[in-house]
Each structure stands twice: as C-alpha cells, then as structure tokens.
Design a protein around this motif. Sequence first.
Motif, PDB file in Angstrom:
ATOM      1  N   SER A 306       0.824  -1.196   0.000  1.00 40.23           N
ATOM      2  CA  SER A 306       0.000   0.000   0.000  1.00 40.23           C
ATOM      3  C   SER A 306       0.865   1.256   0.000  1.00 40.23           C
ATOM      4  O   SER A 306       2.027   1.240   0.419  1.00 40.23           O
ATOM      5  CB  SER A 306      -0.908   0.012   1.229  1.00 40.23           C
ATOM      6  OG  SER A 306      -0.136  -0.004   2.415  1.00 40.23           O
ATOM      7  N   TRP A 527      -9.747   4.373   1.035  1.00 38.57           N
ATOM      8  CA  TRP A 527      -8.331   4.328   1.406  1.00 38.57           C
ATOM      9  C   TRP A 527      -7.777   5.742   1.609  1.00 38.57           C
ATOM     10  O   TRP A 527      -7.848   6.600   0.726  1.00 38.57           O
ATOM     11  CB  TRP A 527      -7.527   3.608   0.327  1.00 38.57           C
ATOM     12  CG  TRP A 527      -6.118   3.331   0.762  1.00 38.57           C
ATOM     13  CD1 TRP A 527      -4.987   4.006   0.375  1.00 38.57           C
ATOM     14  CD2 TRP A 527      -5.695   2.309   1.673  1.00 38.57           C
ATOM     15  NE1 TRP A 527      -3.890   3.467   0.998  1.00 38.57           N
ATOM     16  CE2 TRP A 527      -4.290   2.430   1.797  1.00 38.57           C
ATOM     17  CE3 TRP A 527      -6.353   1.328   2.387  1.00 38.57           C
ATOM     18  CZ2 TRP A 527      -3.550   1.583   2.625  1.00 38.57           C
ATOM     19  CZ3 TRP A 527      -5.625   0.487   3.207  1.00 38.57           C
ATOM     20  CH2 TRP A 527      -4.232   0.617   3.314  1.00 38.57           C
ATOM     21  N   GLU A 606      -0.153   4.452   4.782  1.00 39.96           N
ATOM     22  CA  GLU A 606      -1.420   5.070   4.382  1.00 39.96           C
ATOM     23  C   GLU A 606      -1.593   6.462   4.944  1.00 39.96           C
ATOM     24  O   GLU A 606      -2.129   7.355   4.279  1.00 39.96           O
ATOM     25  CB  GLU A 606      -2.587   4.187   4.837  1.00 39.96           C
ATOM     26  CG  GLU A 606      -3.953   4.764   4.518  1.00 39.96           C
ATOM     27  CD  GLU A 606      -5.090   3.891   5.024  1.00 39.96           C
ATOM     28  OE1 GLU A 606      -6.252   4.181   4.711  1.00 39.96           O
ATOM     29  OE2 GLU A 606      -4.799   2.909   5.740  1.00 39.96           O
TER      30      GLU A 606
END
Length: 713
Positions: A306, A527, A606
């Motif tokens: 990610s 996200w 993230e």
Amino acid sequence: MSDSSGTDATPFADLDHYLALPRLGGLALSADGERLVVGVSTLDKDATAWVGSLWDVDPSGDRAARRLTRGAKGESSPAFTPDGDLLFVARRGEDDDAVAELHLLPAGGGEPRVVATHPGGVESVTTPRTGSAVLVQGSALPRSTDLADEKERRKARKEKKVSAILHADYPVRYWDHDLGPAAPRLYAAEPTGTSPEPAGPGRHRAGHAAAADPLDEPTLELRDLTPDAGVTLVETRHVLAPDGTFVVTEVTEPEGGASRRQSVVRIDVATGERTTVLAADADEEFAVGAVSDDGTRLAYVRERRSTPASAPRPWLAVLDLTTGEARDLTDGWDRWPGETCWLPDGSGLLVVADDDGRAPVFHVDAGTGAVTRLTDEGAFSAVTVAPDGAAAYALRSSYAHPPEVVRIDLAGVPGRDGAAATDPVAATVTALRGPVDRPALPGTLRDVETRTADGTRVRSWLALPEGAGPEDPAPLLLWIHGGPLGSWNSWSWRWNPWLMVARGYAVLLPDPALSTGYGQDFVERGWGRWGDAPYTDLMAATDAAEALPEVDAARTAAMGGSFGGYMANWVAGHTDRFRAVVTHASLWDLDAFSGTTDASFYWEREMTPQMRREHSPSTYVTEITTPVLVIHGDKDYRVPIGEGLRLWYDLLHASGLPQAPDGTTAHRFLYFPDENHWVLTPQHARLWYEVVLGFLAQHVLGEEAPELPQLLG
C-alpha cells in the motif's frame, strides 16, 4: 438443527447461558481421510476460562461425534501423523507455571502421553501426509544453544525476577503481548529412545537422548532448524511439505526506518539448509499458502504494498520450487485470496475469499487461473482436502449460525468427471454430525441493500427480533466492523448481534467502503479517506434500515470496535441522529496512534500528515453532543490505551454534551486493566455486554439508569 425460534427458547436472552455455549475451532484430517478431529471450547467449572477438548467427527456423517480428550486445562492444535496417531498441545498438572507440551493419542486407542517438551512451551505442531518428520514451534531466548541451556537461562530470569527486554529492532509488541526476549524457532521432532526419567512439568523429554529400552514408548527429540532466526519468525506462517522433507516459511527482516519486509525461505528438514525462494522488495510482499502434494510447487499470495494513494492489492501466484519460475494465477480476479490448499492431483486449488458478505470456497485452475465459486452461503475456514480429492472438509459459519463441521463434495469441480471450466458449479455442502447443534436464534437475518449518492451499492446484514413490525418496530443498533479491511461475514462469539436482538434491538451490520468482498475499487473508495466514503456509506445503510417498517427510526444507537470504534467516534462528531454511541478500543487521534501502535510502519504507508489531520475524530470533539460509552483494555497494543485515555479526557473537557450542575456527565468509561484489544475472558466479556446493554437501555429506550453489575463492586 434449528435456525431460529422465539426468545423463550434461545440462549441469547441470558448472558450466562450464552457464555456456556460450546465453541468449535481447529480441524484436522487424518492422512488416509478416515478420521476428522475438531476442537471444542467450553467454560471451566468456575466460568472464568474456556477450556478446549478434541472430538472425533465421522467424515461420512453417519456416526455421532465422540469426545477424545478431557484434560482439566484443555487441548488444542490437533494434527495426525501419517500412521494415524493424534498429536496435540496441552498443559498438564496443577502448577500454574507448567508449560504446554506435545502429547500423542495412539491410533489404536489408549491414554495420551507426553512425547516432547520445550522449556518455553510447545506452541504448535505440524505433520506431513507421508514421511516421519514432525515440525514443532517453540520460542527460545536469543543466546540459548540448546534446550538445556534454554532451561537454565529461563530459570535465571525467573529467580532474579527480571522481565526487562533490550530491543535492537522493531516491533516490540504485537496485538496483546510483548515481543522478546524469546523468539519463535522451528524444530524437527524426531523419534528417540525414552529417557528413564519420568516426563512431567519441568522435565525435558525432548533433548534427552538415552539408550533405547524396547519396553519404553518412543519420545521425540527436538532438533533446532532455525538457531539463528532471531525475530525473523515473529508472527509468520510456515507450511511443511506433504512428504515432510522441507519447510517453507515467511521471514520478516528490517529495511530501515523501523519498517520490515516479508520474504519466503525454504528450509531443508534433514540439514537445516536455508534458501530464499521469494525475496521481498520495496513494492511487494509475499505470504505462504500451500505446497503441492508432489512437493514441486508453492502457492502463495503476492501483494502490492500500500501507499498513501493506493490500498494493498493481493493475488494468488504459484512458484515452481525446482526452476524458481513464478507465475501469477488470479491477478485478474477482483477478490482477495485467503486460505489456500491444493487438490491432490495438482490440477487446481481451493481458495477462500470474502465475497458479498460471505466467504465462499472457490476453485482456481492451476493452469489457466480460471476461478469458479463452489459454495453458496456461509464463511468457510480450516479447509482441508481428502487424499482422494473427492471431498474437502471445513468449518462453516455465518451470522445465522456458529461454526460447524461440513463436507464439500468436489465431484463437480472443473476438470473432474467431465465437468468443463465453464459449467456452473455449486458444490454440495453437507453439515456433519458435530459435537454441537446450532443454537436457536431470537430472530431472523436478512440482506439489506442501498445506493449512495454516487450510485455505489452498499449491502448490510440486518438481524431483526421476533415480532418486529409496523405495530411494534424495534430500536436500531448500527454496529460497525473493525479492520478496516474486513467484512461482516462470519459468526463472532465476541461481537455477537443476537445478544442485542434477544433484548429487542434490530442490529444493522453494514459493509461500508474499505470492506473486502466487493472489489478493489470499493476498498480504494475509503483508502486514506476514512471519514469520507466509509462514513457516508454507513449513513446510507442506516437510512435504508430506518425506512423499513420493522425499525423505529426515532430510537437508534451506533457502536463499533477498533476501526469500528474509530468510525463510532467519527459518527459522534458528525451527527446527532443517534441517542447513544459505544466506542470500543477506538482510534481517536491518528497522529498519536500512528506512532504508538504495534506495527506503525504499516499504518504509516497510508497515513500522511494531511490524512491524520483531516481524519482524526479528536478534531471534532466539540461537536459531540451524544452520550458516549468508552471501552478500552490496558493490554491493547494494536490501539494503545493512550487513545482511550485521551478520548475520555477530551469528552469530559471539551465535548458539546452539557454537564450537570454538579459536574457529572452522561459519558462513561469502562476500563479493563488486564484485557486486550477484544476483552476475552468470560466474566469480563459478560461485564462488557452488561454495561453496554445498560447504557443503551438508558439512552435509547429511555429507561432509568441501570444498577451497576455486581462484579463491578
């Protein structure tokens, strides 16, 4: 078996009856496919702990289940040897410091006996389908050279009352336990002559190679396969080749900046020789799946790491262990592969993946990567295939019932019995005669769907109490799942909606943005933007539920744990539509959380500084006008207690809920000094529900503030 009934017959109306319900977990199939063993947990005599036992289940479904073990402290981790003996892990004796040992129950009957011990306790056992190798996991101190040395080092720390740990790497904690100074090691457990000394607490059968006596029963000697592993095996998964000749395991290694990367190595059982077969890089990671029956191929999950702009993206791949050639299988499939096992002939794999509020079993063709769904309702786990490939066995659950043992008929799998890959396949799933019947439910379960303003479909489970209707609509409880990458698709003993349904609530279990089982785009919608689409999806799902004639839109509450607690905090600061909010183990200030959680490097991928600022619920504390019940355990290392303490202070100091003239508040804080992220011990779980139900009754139903549970003092 019964799926539902009135509240008079349901155990969910009484917390003690609910806690006493047996719980299934763990499944083992013998190498010949003739025996199936499942674990069952029940309350001990004091109702303060769950104790496991092992039960024999007939794979044909003809015979009733039969209990195999009755240890006072329970048994777990069943595994069959190729000869049909049953190995399991258990603690024996009255000593509270007694460690778990490896036991063997002979195939021909008789009493279980200890066959291997480790000074730090046996943690798990893995067996092959053929060959003599047995793989044992136990944790050892970093400088110990053998089991005798390990025993002395542990003794010295205990006698000197030293608990300090000196760390040189990261992480230092995981979920609910400290890491170090001991770290996992893998051992080959090999037959040896029995020591003349009796095996018992503190004795080490493993490592005592004495002259064999033909009258003695053989024990197992532990040979360290990973003496220099350090912390590389912490919280990793390994698989043993079907013939027992090698192990494939994940390893984690530092990559700078307190971050770690995960690779895959092969360890030869005979020599301990280690070979890296999949090397992680800055863009991808790997997770071990399964080794084919012929030992030539490894199925594994390959995952794109990610970033702040994109969520993780996993898919199934196959590695040729002879040539080193890797091949992607499901990179075009818009689902995330989970549990994986090979069919015996190597033609395909069975894979579990979240899908639309379920977790079915899929068939993946090993040549083409074509995916076919095999099962319909339910969430499947612990899938294992019979040696002839005719059937698979698994645990199946849903929010309609707890886990049960089932057989999956594989006759219609593509490539078998003339079935083509394009033929519609729905495997026959049969519930076997397990140790426990389904409990009667106090209501009904249905799917609820809605569309958001941008046209996105959002689905939920809705559990309704018996009798709810236009004349008597039920108050609504919005229950938000954790993760955030997850789904409400399988039974949870800890987060169980039927306890609320039995008291008259309609419980909504939505899968908002970030939920798995709806495609990559659905995950990407939320996200790095936790307060946006996840929140609006939850409100859309709530609107749809409140529009039903069975639901009373004027009496509602919201609750959640972990990420669900984060969302409950966000909800409290962004709407006053709910009469009460319950937030468990919740994230409050993302900047503080991101550096104190147990695996900060994952969340840092993230959470940019801007994301932490814009999506921290703490920013909106002055907007909170709803009574909030805060719940947190001090041993929670995933969402550290500092989040709960700061939330509680901010609610009292700055929330918009008026205080009484005497300075008291409608907010409450339920604190567990010895509990973790979930609050697991029976009586603490009971208190959790008592306090939550009392808080909801007061603020949602308008009842008088309930009397405190007796065990709160």
